[in-house]
Motif scaffolding. Sequence first.
Motif, mmCIF file in Angstrom:
data_model
loop_
_atom_site.group_PDB
_atom_site.id
_atom_site.type_symbol
_atom_site.label_atom_id
_atom_site.label_comp_id
_atom_site.label_asym_id
_atom_site.label_seq_id
_atom_site.Cartn_x
_atom_site.Cartn_y
_atom_site.Cartn_z
ATOM 1 N N THR A 137 0.845 -1.193 0.000
ATOM 2 C CA THR A 137 0.000 0.000 0.000
ATOM 3 C C THR A 137 0.882 1.246 0.000
ATOM 4 N N ALA A 138 0.298 2.366 -0.350
ATOM 5 C CA ALA A 138 1.035 3.636 -0.329
ATOM 6 C C ALA A 138 1.515 3.953 1.084
ATOM 7 N N ALA A 139 0.680 3.651 2.084
ATOM 8 C CA ALA A 139 1.062 3.909 3.474
ATOM 9 C C ALA A 139 2.271 3.071 3.879
ATOM 10 N N LEU A 140 2.292 1.806 3.483
ATOM 11 C CA LEU A 140 3.425 0.942 3.810
ATOM 12 C C LEU A 140 4.685 1.394 3.068
ATOM 13 N N MET A 141 4.544 1.782 1.824
ATOM 14 C CA MET A 141 5.702 2.283 1.061
ATOM 15 C C MET A 141 6.279 3.523 1.740
ATOM 16 N N THR A 142 5.422 4.413 2.202
ATOM 17 C CA THR A 142 5.866 5.620 2.895
ATOM 18 C C THR A 142 6.605 5.262 4.180
ATOM 19 N N GLU A 143 6.045 4.318 4.945
ATOM 20 C CA GLU A 143 6.669 3.899 6.205
ATOM 21 C C GLU A 143 8.027 3.243 5.955
ATOM 22 N N HIS A 186 14.056 3.513 5.864
ATOM 23 C CA HIS A 186 15.311 3.422 5.115
ATOM 24 C C HIS A 186 16.026 4.779 5.056
ATOM 25 N N GLU A 187 15.278 5.868 5.043
ATOM 26 C CA GLU A 187 15.898 7.198 5.121
ATOM 27 C C GLU A 187 16.601 7.379 6.458
ATOM 28 N N GLU A 188 15.990 6.889 7.548
ATOM 29 C CA GLU A 188 16.634 6.956 8.868
ATOM 30 C C GLU A 188 17.939 6.169 8.867
ATOM 31 N N LEU A 189 17.907 4.982 8.286
ATOM 32 C CA LEU A 189 19.117 4.168 8.190
ATOM 33 C C LEU A 189 20.196 4.913 7.412
ATOM 34 N N GLY A 214 13.315 -4.843 -2.810
ATOM 35 C CA GLY A 214 12.315 -5.897 -2.849
ATOM 36 C C GLY A 214 12.655 -6.855 -3.981
ATOM 37 N N LEU A 215 12.217 -8.074 -3.842
ATOM 38 C CA LEU A 215 12.469 -9.086 -4.874
ATOM 39 C C LEU A 215 11.161 -9.440 -5.566
ATOM 40 N N GLN A 216 11.251 -9.662 -6.852
ATOM 41 C CA GLN A 216 10.068 -10.073 -7.602
ATOM 42 C C GLN A 216 9.684 -11.490 -7.196
ATOM 43 N N ALA A 217 8.493 -11.903 -7.552
ATOM 44 C CA ALA A 217 7.965 -13.218 -7.188
ATOM 45 C C ALA A 217 8.869 -14.334 -7.710
ATOM 46 N N SER A 218 8.852 -15.466 -7.011
ATOM 47 C CA SER A 218 9.695 -16.597 -7.414
ATOM 48 C C SER A 218 9.320 -17.133 -8.796
ATOM 49 N N SER A 219 8.126 -16.806 -9.291
ATOM 50 C CA SER A 219 7.732 -17.236 -10.636
ATOM 51 C C SER A 219 8.628 -16.626 -11.706
#
Length: 137
Positions: free
Chosen positions: A20-26, A31-34, A45-50
């Motif tokens: 979701t947009a909220a999760l992407m923002t979080e 990662h900005e803090e890191l 992120g990794l694409q699906a195993s397919s």
Amino acid sequence: MRFMIIVKATTESEQGCMPTAALMTEMARYHEELARAGVLLDGSGLQASSKGWRVRYGGDGRTVTDGPFAETKELIAGYTLIQVRSRDEALEWTRRFPNPRGEGLEAEIEVRQLYEMEDFAGVDGVEQFRDLEALRG
């Protein structure tokens, strides 16, 4: 000390569902803090195993198997690589890692320490890896 924060795959991530947009923002905030703290080395992120494959080694050679793979709980959906001064510091950062599925949902991350060249002191052949490390800069 380097640590990899491994985000475990879920049925949704294997289906290619986007966060979701909220999760992407979080996640971006975390990662900005890191990055501001100077401990972020990489993350993605990794694409699906397919869209992937596995290579199995046996006595008679190698076998390539295309995804998808059945055991979702054994798959990885993404990672974050950090470099910190101690295991305790890594633990503090990972406690703050956002729930990769969103708050209130079941999810799991795994944290593993990477080997450093010093860990291989006295092991034959390690010099080639040191030379490679020097080439990478």
